[in-house]
Each structure stands twice: as C-alpha cells, then as structure tokens.
Design a protein around this motif. Structure first.
Motif, mmCIF file in Angstrom:
data_model
loop_
_atom_site.group_PDB
_atom_site.id
_atom_site.type_symbol
_atom_site.label_atom_id
_atom_site.label_comp_id
_atom_site.label_asym_id
_atom_site.label_seq_id
_atom_site.Cartn_x
_atom_site.Cartn_y
_atom_site.Cartn_z
ATOM 1 N N UNK A 11 3.595 6.325 11.200
ATOM 2 C CA UNK A 11 4.531 5.551 12.016
ATOM 3 C C UNK A 11 4.670 6.189 13.399
ATOM 4 N N UNK A 12 4.819 7.505 13.425
ATOM 5 C CA UNK A 12 4.971 8.230 14.693
ATOM 6 C C UNK A 12 3.730 8.074 15.568
ATOM 7 N N UNK A 13 2.559 8.236 14.967
ATOM 8 C CA UNK A 13 1.324 8.129 15.737
ATOM 9 C C UNK A 13 1.093 6.692 16.219
ATOM 10 N N UNK A 14 1.497 5.718 15.416
ATOM 11 C CA UNK A 14 1.366 4.320 15.839
ATOM 12 C C UNK A 14 2.224 4.043 17.065
ATOM 13 N N UNK A 15 3.461 4.507 17.030
ATOM 14 C CA UNK A 15 4.381 4.266 18.147
ATOM 15 C C UNK A 15 3.945 4.995 19.425
ATOM 16 N N UNK B 93 15.071 -7.158 -0.393
ATOM 17 C CA UNK B 93 13.703 -6.868 -0.799
ATOM 18 C C UNK B 93 12.864 -6.345 0.361
ATOM 19 N N UNK B 94 12.901 -7.044 1.485
ATOM 20 C CA UNK B 94 12.113 -6.605 2.637
ATOM 21 C C UNK B 94 12.747 -5.405 3.330
ATOM 22 N N UNK B 95 14.086 -5.339 3.312
ATOM 23 C CA UNK B 95 14.750 -4.199 3.946
ATOM 24 C C UNK B 95 14.496 -2.903 3.201
ATOM 25 N N UNK B 96 14.782 -2.904 1.910
ATOM 26 C CA UNK B 96 14.571 -1.682 1.109
ATOM 27 C C UNK B 96 13.084 -1.399 0.965
ATOM 28 N N UNK B 97 12.292 -2.444 0.723
ATOM 29 C CA UNK B 97 10.849 -2.257 0.625
ATOM 30 C C UNK B 97 10.264 -1.716 1.916
ATOM 31 N N UNK B 98 10.760 -2.216 3.052
ATOM 32 C CA UNK B 98 10.290 -1.722 4.342
ATOM 33 C C UNK B 98 10.634 -0.260 4.559
ATOM 34 N N UNK B 99 11.833 0.145 4.117
ATOM 35 C CA UNK B 99 12.206 1.558 4.219
ATOM 36 C C UNK B 99 11.274 2.432 3.389
ATOM 37 N N UNK B 100 10.949 1.968 2.183
ATOM 38 C CA UNK B 100 10.041 2.733 1.324
ATOM 39 C C UNK B 100 8.676 2.894 1.990
ATOM 40 N N UNK B 101 8.130 1.794 2.504
ATOM 41 C CA UNK B 101 6.824 1.858 3.157
ATOM 42 C C UNK B 101 6.850 2.756 4.384
ATOM 43 N N UNK B 102 7.906 2.626 5.193
ATOM 44 C CA UNK B 102 7.982 3.409 6.424
ATOM 45 C C UNK B 102 8.223 4.884 6.179
ATOM 46 N N UNK B 103 9.163 5.200 5.296
ATOM 47 C CA UNK B 103 9.530 6.602 5.060
ATOM 48 C C UNK B 103 8.443 7.367 4.320
ATOM 49 N N UNK B 104 7.576 6.669 3.610
ATOM 50 C CA UNK B 104 6.470 7.352 2.924
ATOM 51 C C UNK B 104 5.233 7.471 3.808
ATOM 52 N N UNK B 105 5.344 7.025 5.050
ATOM 53 C CA UNK B 105 4.208 7.123 5.974
ATOM 54 C C UNK B 105 4.689 7.477 7.381
ATOM 55 N N UNK C 88 -0.728 2.740 8.539
ATOM 56 C CA UNK C 88 0.278 3.057 9.564
ATOM 57 C C UNK C 88 0.861 1.822 10.247
ATOM 58 N N UNK C 89 0.010 0.828 10.516
ATOM 59 C CA UNK C 89 0.480 -0.371 11.213
ATOM 60 C C UNK C 89 1.514 -1.126 10.374
ATOM 61 N N UNK C 90 1.167 -1.426 9.129
ATOM 62 C CA UNK C 90 2.079 -2.176 8.280
ATOM 63 C C UNK C 90 3.357 -1.386 8.020
ATOM 64 N N UNK C 91 3.224 -0.088 7.792
ATOM 65 C CA UNK C 91 4.399 0.738 7.529
ATOM 66 C C UNK C 91 5.335 0.768 8.726
ATOM 67 N N UNK C 92 4.768 0.823 9.931
ATOM 68 C CA UNK C 92 5.584 0.855 11.149
ATOM 69 C C UNK C 92 6.341 -0.459 11.326
ATOM 70 N N UNK C 93 5.638 -1.581 11.205
ATOM 71 C CA UNK C 93 6.292 -2.872 11.360
ATOM 72 C C UNK C 93 7.354 -3.068 10.288
ATOM 73 N N UNK C 94 7.030 -2.686 9.062
ATOM 74 C CA UNK C 94 7.996 -2.821 7.975
ATOM 75 C C UNK C 94 9.248 -1.983 8.228
#
Length: 314
Positions: free
Chosen positions: A61-65, A45-57, A201-207
């Motif tokens: 994610x890049x600017x956060x890092x 759930x967190x792995x696939x959900x995290x990929x969805x959140x990250x890949x859609x933002x 961006x923050x949540x998507x990056x961490x996820x």
C-alpha cells in the motif's frame, strides 16, 4: 518498486470465475439476515474486508501510494468501490437477488468499455462487442423471465421498488466499472510506472482507502439502530462469510484477473457472477424464473465462451 508478477491470461480467467462464484452467493447470504439494513451489509463487508486486505499488505500500500500519479487513480477507484458496495445491496433488496445481480454486473462491461473508449480512445474489439451483445441479450432475457409477483417464501415485490432497484443496480454497474478500470490502470505499465504495479498492492490500496468511509457509515448505522443486529442471530456468521470469502478472497482473485487482461474484458468474465446468483436465488431464496430466463442463462454463458475464444496478441 518491486512488482508482483502478473498471471497468465488463462490463470486470470480461472481466478475471475472463482471470484464470481463467491460473489454470486452474496445475495443468497444476505437473504438470511433480512432485518439488517442493506447499506449496513455492504458497508460492513467491504469496509471490514477492505481493512483486512489493506492491513495485511501495508508495504505494498505504501509503495503504491508513493508512485507518481497513483493517488488520483486510487481515490477514484476507492470512490467507485465505496459507491458499488452501498448501492449494490440496496438494488438486490428492492429488485430481487437475481435481477439486481444481472443488471449490476451485466452493465459493468458496457460501462468499462465506454470508459476505455472515452478516456483512452481505445475502441473495443469486434469480438468484445459481439461477446458483450450476446451477454447483454442473455441478461435481458433473464429480466423478462423474472416473475415480479410472489416468490417462494411469500416475498412480494412492488413494481415501483423494482424499478428503483434496477436504477440503483445500474449505478452499481458503473461504479464497479470505474473501480476495475482504475485498478487496471495502476497495474499497467505507463510513463510514470514503467513496470506497472502488482495486482495485490493495487487492490489492497484501493480497498483500504474505500474502507475508511464505509466503516464510518457502518458505525453511524449501528448507532442509529443497534437492535437490527441483536435481533438477527445469523448476522455475525453471515457477515463473517461475506467479509472473508466474497470480499477478501474474491477481490484478491479479481486482482489476479485484472493483472492478466484489460478491465473491459475482465468485466465480461464477471458476468458469470449473475449466473451463480440466479441459480442461488432460485434454489435457496425461492425466487421464480420462467423458462425464458433460464434460456437467458445459457445465452450469458455463450457470450462468455465467445470472449474466451478471442484470438489474443499479447
């Protein structure tokens, strides 16, 4: 960098309570697939959900890092989220849906306040201490009102496993507090980030960062025991629900809440999640709560109301 506007305090409260409603259904949903390893449930759930959140933002994610000093905060937040994702479902499996939720999320505001106190030298307000004390008292009543004998559906819980489940739930509470603290730290303005970073961006990056080890764990568990999914006809629909709503939507709503208030205060609002979980555990799963436990629910709500009425200077 261009940041996402933070929500108002009221908007943040609404977002957190809606997220808690989704999160409160996770134990109930997991109960429909008892043959699945609880670590696999959390990892998927967190792995696939995290990929969805990250890949859609990805731009966010890049600017956060790229922000100075952001990487250590992201890594610590991702560590907290990954640990929470795995031990939370084990704690619920061993201690029960109602008790596992209350301990994990009930301890989170205490850990969040302690982290802010130790790291930021920021003492919690008197109102926060009172609200947390009330909600913890309510959670204690829920624990004492929990029937450790036989629940509906013939579920019998061994006391030793319940104790271990409570210990894991406490670890989950600390890990969740670490995750929300690091996320809130990235969102707040600082010397390195004068405007802070937007909540999405923050949540998507961490996820996204936490999703990498979780997906590895999931693949290893599937290879080790592929039949656990084949023998559970509800596995795919339940997993899809957990990925989309409690994880993807729920954590976006959490991002809105963290953008509007400190992590310690947001953590107290998340105590609404065990309330939802307890109701679902009784009505759907068949767990047994005594009258003192139901009074505990009312006390938890009273603690939330105490926090809501806090006079805020922003």
């Amino acid at each position: 960098m261009k940041t996402t506007p933070h929500a108002s305090y009221g908007g943040g409260v609404v977002a957190l309570l809606l997220a808690c409603t989704f999160w409160g259904t996770t134990g109930m949903a997991a109960s429909f697939i008892p043959g699945i390893n609880p670590i696999a449930i959390g990892a998927s759930t967190m792995g696939i959900g995290g990929l969805i959140l990250g890949l859609t933002a990805l731009p966010g994610v890049w600017l956060t890092c790229k922000n100075i000093g952001a990487i250590p905060l992201v890594l610590l937040g991702a560590l907290g989220l990954a640990v929470y994702s795995t031990v939370f479902y084990i704690g619920m499996s061993w201690a029960g849906v109602a008790l596992g939720n209350v301990i994990a999320l009930g301890s989170a505001p205490l850990f969040a306040g302690l982290i802010e106190w130790v790291v930021d030298k920021q003492r919690p307000s008197g109102r926060w201490l009172i609200a947390t004390a009330i909600t913890v008292a309510g959670g204690t009543m829920l624990v004492s009102g929990r029937n450790f004998g036989e629940d509906g559906g013939g579920i019998v819980r061994d006391q030793n496993m319940v104790t271990l489940g409570i210990a894991l739930a406490l670890i989950a509470g600390f890990a969740y507090a670490l995750y929300t603290y690091m996320a809130n730290k990235l969102m707040k303005p600082s010397a390195d980030r004068p405007q802070g970073i937007g909540h999405r961006p923050v949540i998507s990056t961490i996820q996204l960062v936490s999703a990498v080890p979780l997906i590895v764990v999931l693949i290893a568990l599937v290879i080790a025991d592929p039949d656990q999914f084949a023998n559970q006809p509800l596995a795919i629909p339940v997993m899809a629900y957990l990925v989309l709503f409690p994880t993807a939507v729920g954590h976006l709503l959490l991002a809105v809440g963290l953008g509007a208030m400190p992590a310690s205060r947001a953590a107290v609002y998340t105590l609404f999640e065990p309330v939802v979980a307890v109701v679902m555990a009784v009505l759907v799963v068949g767990e047994v709560i005594s009258p003192i436990g139901w009074i505990g629910l009312a006390v938890v709500l009273a603690g939330l109301f105490t926090l809501t009425t806090e006079v805020r200077s922003r």
